[in-house]
Motif scaffolding. Sequence first.
Motif, PDB file in Angstrom:
ATOM      1  N   TRP A  17       0.934  -1.114   0.157  1.00 19.06           N
ATOM      2  CA  TRP A  17       0.003  -0.029   0.040  1.00 19.06           C
ATOM      3  C   TRP A  17       0.877   1.481  -0.021  1.00 19.06           C
ATOM      4  CZ3 TRP A  17       0.007   3.832   3.735  1.00 19.06           C
ATOM      5  CH2 TRP A  17       0.552   3.544   5.168  1.00 19.06           C
ATOM      6  N   TYR A  31      -6.472   8.722  -2.017  1.00 16.76           N
ATOM      7  CA  TYR A  31      -6.191   7.317  -1.589  1.00 16.76           C
ATOM      8  C   TYR A  31      -7.386   6.758  -1.110  1.00 16.76           C
ATOM      9  CZ  TYR A  31      -3.832   3.113  -0.426  1.00 16.76           C
ATOM     10  OH  TYR A  31      -3.118   1.630   0.029  1.00 16.76           O
ATOM     11  N   GLN A  32      -7.906   7.306   0.184  1.00 10.04           N
ATOM     12  CA  GLN A  32      -8.958   6.699   0.842  1.00 10.04           C
ATOM     13  C   GLN A  32     -10.359   6.641  -0.005  1.00 10.04           C
ATOM     14  OE1 GLN A  32      -9.019   5.709   4.002  1.00 10.04           O
ATOM     15  NE2 GLN A  32     -11.151   5.349   3.887  1.00 10.04           N
ATOM     16  N   LEU A  82      -9.541   3.500  -1.945  1.00 19.56           N
ATOM     17  CA  LEU A  82      -9.786   2.319  -0.961  1.00 19.56           C
ATOM     18  C   LEU A  82     -11.154   1.952  -0.652  1.00 19.56           C
ATOM     19  CD1 LEU A  82      -8.249   0.137   1.237  1.00 19.56           C
ATOM     20  CD2 LEU A  82      -8.393   2.225   2.772  1.00 19.56           C
ATOM     21  N   ASN A  83     -11.967   2.993  -0.825  1.00 14.78           N
ATOM     22  CA  ASN A  83     -13.383   2.713  -0.368  1.00 14.78           C
ATOM     23  C   ASN A  83     -14.152   2.029  -1.729  1.00 14.78           C
ATOM     24  OD1 ASN A  83     -13.236   3.931   2.418  1.00 14.78           O
ATOM     25  ND2 ASN A  83     -13.851   5.696   1.454  1.00 14.78           N
ATOM     26  N   ALA A  95      -7.551   0.254  -4.316  1.00 14.58           N
ATOM     27  CA  ALA A  95      -6.383   0.420  -3.648  1.00 14.58           C
ATOM     28  C   ALA A  95      -6.257  -0.565  -2.800  1.00 14.58           C
ATOM     29  CB  ALA A  95      -6.239   1.977  -2.857  1.00 14.58           C
ATOM     30  N   TYR A 110      -5.343  -2.589   0.727  1.00 14.61           N
ATOM     31  CA  TYR A 110      -5.382  -1.951   2.123  1.00 14.61           C
ATOM     32  C   TYR A 110      -4.402  -1.598   2.963  1.00 14.61           C
ATOM     33  CZ  TYR A 110      -8.638  -2.169   6.091  1.00 14.61           C
ATOM     34  OH  TYR A 110      -9.486  -1.678   7.165  1.00 14.61           O
ATOM     35  N   TYR A 159      -0.678   5.113   8.467  1.00 18.80           N
ATOM     36  CA  TYR A 159      -1.859   5.538   7.439  1.00 18.80           C
ATOM     37  C   TYR A 159      -2.843   6.485   8.530  1.00 18.80           C
ATOM     38  CZ  TYR A 159      -5.633   5.470   3.977  1.00 18.80           C
ATOM     39  OH  TYR A 159      -6.844   5.983   3.433  1.00 18.80           O
TER      40      TYR A 159
END
Length: 1032
Positions: free
Chosen positions: A652, A677-678, A681-682, A686, A688, A715
Amino acid sequence: MEVNLAMLNPTPVHESQYKRRKISLNGESSLPTLRSSDYYTIPCLSELAIREFSSPGYCSRVKDFVIGRSGYGCVRFITETDVRCLDLDTIVKFRRCEIVVYEDDSSKPLVGHGLNKPAEVTLLLQTKSLGLNETQLEKIVEKLKCKTESQGAHFISFDPVNREWKFLVQHFSRFGFGEEDEDDVPMDDVSPGAQDLEEMNGSEVSDDDDEEETASANRTLLSHSLPAHLGLDPVRMKDLRMLLFPTKEDEVEDLTSRLPYDNSPFGKDSSRSPLHHSSRKAIHNSNTPSIRKTPLALKEYNPGGFSSSSPGAILMAQQNKGLHLTTAKSEGFELDLTKNTPVTGSHSRNMVDAALFMGRSFRVGWGPNGVLVHSGMPVGSDNSQVVLSSVINLEKVALDKVTRDESNKVKEELTDFCFSSPLNIHKELSHETKKVELGSFNLKLQKLICDRLTLPDICRSYIDIIEKQLEVPSLSSTSRVLLMHQVLVWELIKVLFSSRKMSGQLKLVEDEEEDMIQDMRENSPEVDQEALPLIRRAEFSYWLQESVHHRVQEDVSSLNELSDLEHIFLLLTGRQLDAAVELAASGGDVRLSCLLSQAGGSTANRADIDHQLDLWRKNGLDFSFMEEDRVRLLELLAGNIRRALHGVKIDWKRFLGLLMWYKLPPDISLPVVFNTYQKLLNDGDAPYPVPVYIDEGPVEDVSNWAFNDRFDLAYYLMLLHAREENDFGALKTMFSASASTNDPLDYHMIWHQRAVLEAIGTFNSNDLHVLDMAFVSQLLCLGQCHWAIYVVLHIPHREDYPYLQAIVIREILFQYCEVWSTQDSQWEFIDSLGIPSAWMDEALAIFYSYIGDLQKALHHFLECANWQKAHSIFVTSVAPSLFLSAKYTEIWRLATSMEAYKSEIEDWDLGAGIYISFYILKSSLQEDNNTMTELDTLENKNDACADFIGCLNKSLAVWGNKLSVEARAVYSKMAEEICSLLLSDSNEGSSGEDQLSCFDTVFRAPIPEDIRSSHLQDAVSLFTCHLTQMAQ
């Protein structure tokens, strides 16, 4: 006269001890009786019968008569003993480490008669025969000596091989160990091998019916077999049942005949005199065991068995802390299902409750230093089989794992680097103090204070400690990975949250940033305030490069046949542009090296490359004629990281780097990068951000891990920096152990990171008590009580829990008193924190009371102003001991120190006030008559003595069994001295009536019977003379 001829056959003594005898003689009534099968006599009953037949009257003068119980001991009566018509079953009773002769005081003869005479007692102790060194044996002998002398007996010897404890008594009541004393000597849990079936089954065995006797022996009740299997004494369990669930006969018993329990083996009052029979113990019920008034410390228990299938727990007892644990298979009570039992059939899987059979001595719960006592499945066990709750598991939580090396040994230097050194840094920083009033005490709560300008120096201090820890030899590879991660976390805190002072020029955070940001120097020209986000981005970019550098090198070295293009792509994932350009140029690929030199620069270049790739796709270019790795590189340079990573798996951090370096514009701030990035990720686009122990080991099997509830601490710091509001809802998860280490109990560095971040104002929370208390538990496990209290003082104050810190600190002082009180450095440190000295003295008083050092306990009770407790200990223990040692000055000092607070002390006049009154009255009676003002006449003297004698009698009635034999002896001694002084003054020209009045006062005093008899003779003589004078 008839004699059973079978008895004339000489039988060895040891064989005849277990056989019932039936003797029919004309003088049968003169022989003693003994029906219990495991009791024996020397001479045996058959031999007594023969000798009584051959020499009438022999049973009235048996020399060295012995009665014993197999597996428990024996008693030898010195000189000749009259054993005629004695019911030995009711007179002599042997129990575990105890002998009772004439348990019923109402049937006890005078001293010297019957069996109430001098004797040598031998008790068999169930001590541990193995593993006792010379020091432990000396301690056992010393404890036995003290116990013997405290009961008025004389210690002879202790044989550790045969486990025989011998002592000499002058008369009998009850001698040996009570239940509360057995914890002082290491004992085996198994009861003596010979169990008394009559006591176990509550029935007598008939001598006439052998079949009934055999059936009774085989009819062992379940309630008795369970305690025996669990290593308990069935007789004691039966006594406990009788105590808790009395029969109807017991319930209708006159309550006035019941006497309270007494800890000491003596202390029964008499109607004749308060001191009469003072050496006898008050007995509530003949079968009632003594009650433990002080709980046994958990550290004195030995660990039980554990299942070998529980790899998730480190199990150890406190005395073995720091050593390897030897585990054994769990063993408990198991029902034999082949036989018909009350729990067979549909109830065969019912579990036996441990608390039912272990009574009040067992309770499931947590003990000191992370010890868990329970009766369920061992922690970490994967065995699905139902376990019996009669199996007691004692498990030790591995709170000190961080201080162990690769061989699982605790290293002192690791303890210092993990706890003491970081806390010293924390202590040297600035703090603000908040004084909290807690009744009559004040507590100084502390809070760390620092700003963002000094943050780099603080981070550097913590990094230095971690780097020293990395130099410790024999450190495990797992620990090195986690320590390197801690270094990166502190570097990241410095990068994301430090500030720069703008005063005409840019002041860098650290001198070392010349290495971090190669295009910046110490003396930079004035920088626009708007450029600061870009500078922070550059610093973060370098941090990211450093954090993934080793991952790039590992991937490069792991490939067997590595092409230049694949090598270049791996270098780009770590933004090692210089190495990538050199590699491309050395291979003759000049165009690629030119493109690589501009990677992550202008967005126009990215757009041009992306446009060229689109044209090739539209024109139908067959990409199979191009190297796949070259296309991947072009996609990456064009900012198409999803296409570039097709079929490639990276961590990551490198994905975040690719997003920031090649996808997003170079002037985008860090919060935008983190939020982008978040979002990916959601959407599931991306990787974890897993914690480091999953990303880089040591946890390899992650199939059972729930990734959605934990991020890496790094993070979390990025999200904290990117948040748009002051509220950050992930604080509890962020500062959990799982965010940075695979040890769920290790909070030693997370606590410091939280403290520093909160001090510089990144967040504000008073709801992280789990973090604080977890760190406190870790420190207590390592014996760092002073630092644990220091951490408690940093727990934020809450109005809804105003006494939280005080309660925790007092618990620490009480539970770990033996630790901090024996180390001067810890004691001084705790005192410097402003902890009320009364709390420390109270903890010390309780501790010394527990170990039996009552003089020190009294001192500390006085220091903490607990006058009632101090007064009780003074009256019942300390003052009598000092009086018998003739330390009258010390008694006066202690008593007068409490006199100013007598209004707060219950029964002062009947306690310590008696000693003050005694010394004052004694001094007055000894003074010359010319100097006496108040006691100038015999009548006044008699009245004063009568008042004092009355107080003594009231005191004996009020304190009752709380007064030891020494205390009663002291009362008798004081009364005797006062009476002697009063009678000596009455002989000097006093009238007969006044003298008789003095004798009346003397007869009410608690004095020994022989002295009372002597005074009675003097009174009779005086009265006779008085009558003679009247007659004349």
